[in-house]
Design an enzyme around this catalytic site. Sequence first.
Site, mmCIF file in Angstrom:
data_model
loop_
_atom_site.group_PDB
_atom_site.id
_atom_site.type_symbol
_atom_site.label_atom_id
_atom_site.label_comp_id
_atom_site.label_asym_id
_atom_site.label_seq_id
_atom_site.Cartn_x
_atom_site.Cartn_y
_atom_site.Cartn_z
ATOM 1 N N ASP A 11 36.035 38.706 32.172
ATOM 2 C CA ASP A 11 36.180 38.602 33.623
ATOM 3 C C ASP A 11 35.578 37.281 34.082
ATOM 4 O O ASP A 11 34.540 36.848 33.563
ATOM 5 C CB ASP A 11 35.462 39.751 34.323
ATOM 6 C CG ASP A 11 36.095 41.102 34.015
ATOM 7 O OD1 ASP A 11 37.318 41.156 33.868
ATOM 8 O OD2 ASP A 11 35.352 42.096 33.918
ATOM 9 N N ASP A 130 46.437 48.707 37.051
ATOM 10 C CA ASP A 130 45.156 49.386 37.240
ATOM 11 C C ASP A 130 45.450 50.795 37.744
ATOM 12 O O ASP A 130 46.047 50.970 38.820
ATOM 13 C CB ASP A 130 44.279 48.644 38.253
ATOM 14 C CG ASP A 130 43.878 47.262 37.758
ATOM 15 O OD1 ASP A 130 43.900 47.043 36.540
ATOM 16 O OD2 ASP A 130 43.556 46.406 38.603
#
Length: 258
Positions: A11, A130
Amino acid sequence: MLKKRIIPAIDVANNKAVKYVQFRNPTVIGDPAELGKKYAEQGADELFYLDTTASVQKHDVKYDWIRRVAEKLYIPFSVVGGIRTIDDIRNVLRAGADKVGVNTAAVHRPELLTEAADIFGKQCVVLALDAKAIKNQHGETIRWEVYTHSAHTSTGMDAIEWAQQAEQLGAGEIVCTSIDRDGMKNGYDTALIKTLSKAVNIPIIASGGAGQLLHISDVFQYGGADAALVASMLHYQEQTISDIKQYLVEQSIHVRTS
């Protein structure tokens, strides 16, 4: 038989590599390029970079860190986050990425997947999905719902149906993150990955929940995943990629070892 891939997930926020838990509370863990180089040297098959703040804060894609990553790496890498237009995709690829993932922008304008596949080829187009489990009154999962804006916004869309539509539109593979499992280290949502793998004919990359070697073998053996994203185990130096692959070989799972 195609070999299963191990893909470190990194990330990125404000040009720094960070680690989230359920997409929140980031902790800085290093430099994106140097971390990627380390994992490549350990034997990673690919790398996956996620700018999880881009869609939430509505900032433009930052290309400097992508160029630095491209200079350090000799293996393929994908970039997800803040990608809204064909020009964004083109510029990310020009900066050195091999694949580009889209989530929020594809939900808002599904034809983006088709346009990208027509221009750049399906092999470059990744749907970042997601998904959050929706449970009944008995606590049993009845379906999974699509979330956007780095798992902050519910869409009401069924995750499996959206994956099937995305495949038809031009997505070349899907990276599916279980919001419930992300950063929790209690195992992938194997039921989600299994359902998804049976529903589409493109590669599925499982994401969210790897905390033990067993979790990775399970998502391959029982979930049918084509690749597994791994983050916490690597970032906190609990295992190396060599450790992971050696374990998988011992479980008779085919991986690239050289």
